[in-house]
Design a protein around this motif. Structure first.
Motif, PDB file in Angstrom:
ATOM      1  N   ASP A 277      24.226 -11.804  44.929  1.00  0.00           N
ATOM      2  CA  ASP A 277      23.691 -10.488  44.567  1.00  0.00           C
ATOM      3  C   ASP A 277      23.443 -10.386  43.065  1.00  0.00           C
ATOM      4  O   ASP A 277      22.412  -9.848  42.637  1.00  0.00           O
ATOM      5  N   LEU A 278      24.379 -10.889  42.258  1.00  0.00           N
ATOM      6  CA  LEU A 278      24.201 -10.855  40.812  1.00  0.00           C
ATOM      7  C   LEU A 278      23.017 -11.717  40.366  1.00  0.00           C
ATOM      8  O   LEU A 278      22.237 -11.322  39.490  1.00  0.00           O
ATOM      9  N   ILE A 279      22.858 -12.865  40.981  1.00  0.00           N
ATOM     10  CA  ILE A 279      21.727 -13.738  40.658  1.00  0.00           C
ATOM     11  C   ILE A 279      20.409 -13.063  41.021  1.00  0.00           C
ATOM     12  O   ILE A 279      19.450 -13.087  40.245  1.00  0.00           O
ATOM     13  N   ASP A 280      20.367 -12.441  42.205  1.00  0.00           N
ATOM     14  CA  ASP A 280      19.156 -11.722  42.616  1.00  0.00           C
ATOM     15  C   ASP A 280      18.834 -10.590  41.647  1.00  0.00           C
ATOM     16  O   ASP A 280      17.661 -10.357  41.319  1.00  0.00           O
ATOM     17  N   GLU A 281      19.864  -9.895  41.177  1.00  0.00           N
ATOM     18  CA  GLU A 281      19.662  -8.791  40.240  1.00  0.00           C
ATOM     19  C   GLU A 281      19.090  -9.304  38.913  1.00  0.00           C
ATOM     20  O   GLU A 281      18.158  -8.714  38.353  1.00  0.00           O
ATOM     21  N   VAL A 282      19.607 -10.413  38.414  1.00  0.00           N
ATOM     22  CA  VAL A 282      19.106 -10.996  37.172  1.00  0.00           C
ATOM     23  C   VAL A 282      17.651 -11.452  37.338  1.00  0.00           C
ATOM     24  O   VAL A 282      16.818 -11.243  36.451  1.00  0.00           O
ATOM     25  N   ILE A 283      17.336 -12.040  38.470  1.00  0.00           N
ATOM     26  CA  ILE A 283      15.962 -12.479  38.733  1.00  0.00           C
ATOM     27  C   ILE A 283      15.017 -11.278  38.756  1.00  0.00           C
ATOM     28  O   ILE A 283      13.919 -11.325  38.188  1.00  0.00           O
ATOM     29  N   ARG A 284      15.433 -10.196  39.406  1.00  0.00           N
ATOM     30  CA  ARG A 284      14.593  -8.986  39.438  1.00  0.00           C
ATOM     31  C   ARG A 284      14.377  -8.438  38.037  1.00  0.00           C
ATOM     32  O   ARG A 284      13.278  -8.027  37.681  1.00  0.00           O
ATOM     33  N   GLU A 285      15.448  -8.413  37.230  1.00  0.00           N
ATOM     34  CA  GLU A 285      15.322  -7.937  35.849  1.00  0.00           C
ATOM     35  C   GLU A 285      14.384  -8.804  35.035  1.00  0.00           C
ATOM     36  O   GLU A 285      13.574  -8.308  34.263  1.00  0.00           O
ATOM     37  N   ASP A 286      14.482 -10.140  35.206  1.00  0.00           N
ATOM     38  CA  ASP A 286      13.587 -11.046  34.486  1.00  0.00           C
ATOM     39  C   ASP A 286      12.138 -10.825  34.880  1.00  0.00           C
ATOM     40  O   ASP A 286      11.244 -10.852  34.029  1.00  0.00           O
TER      41      ASP A 286
ATOM     42  N   SER B 192      10.821  -8.042  36.069  1.00  0.00           N
ATOM     43  CA  SER B 192      10.348  -6.759  35.545  1.00  0.00           C
ATOM     44  C   SER B 192      10.101  -6.828  34.041  1.00  0.00           C
ATOM     45  O   SER B 192       9.164  -6.229  33.542  1.00  0.00           O
ATOM     46  N   GLU B 193      10.895  -7.595  33.308  1.00  0.00           N
ATOM     47  CA  GLU B 193      10.691  -7.748  31.871  1.00  0.00           C
ATOM     48  C   GLU B 193       9.452  -8.574  31.574  1.00  0.00           C
ATOM     49  O   GLU B 193       8.730  -8.314  30.620  1.00  0.00           O
ATOM     50  N   SER B 194       9.184  -9.579  32.409  1.00  0.00           N
ATOM     51  CA  SER B 194       8.017 -10.420  32.172  1.00  0.00           C
ATOM     52  C   SER B 194       6.713  -9.678  32.466  1.00  0.00           C
ATOM     53  O   SER B 194       5.674  -9.978  31.910  1.00  0.00           O
ATOM     54  N   ARG B 195       6.746  -8.681  33.344  1.00  0.00           N
ATOM     55  CA  ARG B 195       5.571  -7.852  33.644  1.00  0.00           C
ATOM     56  C   ARG B 195       5.250  -6.904  32.504  1.00  0.00           C
ATOM     57  O   ARG B 195       4.107  -6.531  32.313  1.00  0.00           O
ATOM     58  N   ASP B 196       6.278  -6.478  31.794  1.00  0.00           N
ATOM     59  CA  ASP B 196       6.096  -5.505  30.689  1.00  0.00           C
ATOM     60  C   ASP B 196       5.505  -6.151  29.510  1.00  0.00           C
ATOM     61  O   ASP B 196       4.749  -6.606  29.008  1.00  0.00           O
TER      62      ASP B 196
END
Length: 124
Positions: A109-118, A120-124
């Motif tokens: 779950d923590l790995i999935d959360e970090v991947i989602r954050e990465d 979303s940051e790369s889209r910005d």
């Protein structure tokens, strides 16, 4: 492989199979969580003691209740084990709770959360 090692592996597998069957089909203690599984069994060479590694798919409260229920039912489980297995000695059981599955789920779950954050940051 030595003959003793083959015997030990075979005894461990038979005890594990029998314990899994007892926990799934015969044990009626409400404290034992239905998603309880036997991960490994280690019987001593003299067949007097057995360390049973158990995992519960649930929270810490479920694990504590399951451990309490298993320890309360040790006598019943041991007597059923003696009836199922034709062994000189029926080992005394020690239950050890294993939370590796919960740990693995939390880490995934923590790995999935970090991947989602990465992402979303790369889209910005």
């Amino acid at each position: 492989m030595k003959r003793n090692n083959i015997k030990k592996v075979r005894v461990n597998n038979e005890v594990k199979r029998a314990l899994t069957e007892i926990l799934d089909r015969e044990l009626r203690d409400e404290r034992v969580h239905p998603m309880t599984s036997v991960l490994s069994v280690q019987v001593t060479q003299d067949l007097k003691f057995c360390k049973v590694e158990v995992s519960v798919l649930g929270n810490e409260e479920d694990m504590a209740e399951t451990e309490e229920g298993l320890n309360a039912a040790k006598g019943f489980i041991r007597s059923r084990l003696a009836a199922k297995l034709n062994m000189r000695n029926t080992p005394e059981l020690t239950f050890v709770m294993n939370d590796n599955i919960d740990y693995a789920i939390r880490m995934a779950d923590l790995i999935d959360e970090v991947i989602r954050e990465d992402k979303s940051e790369s889209r910005d």
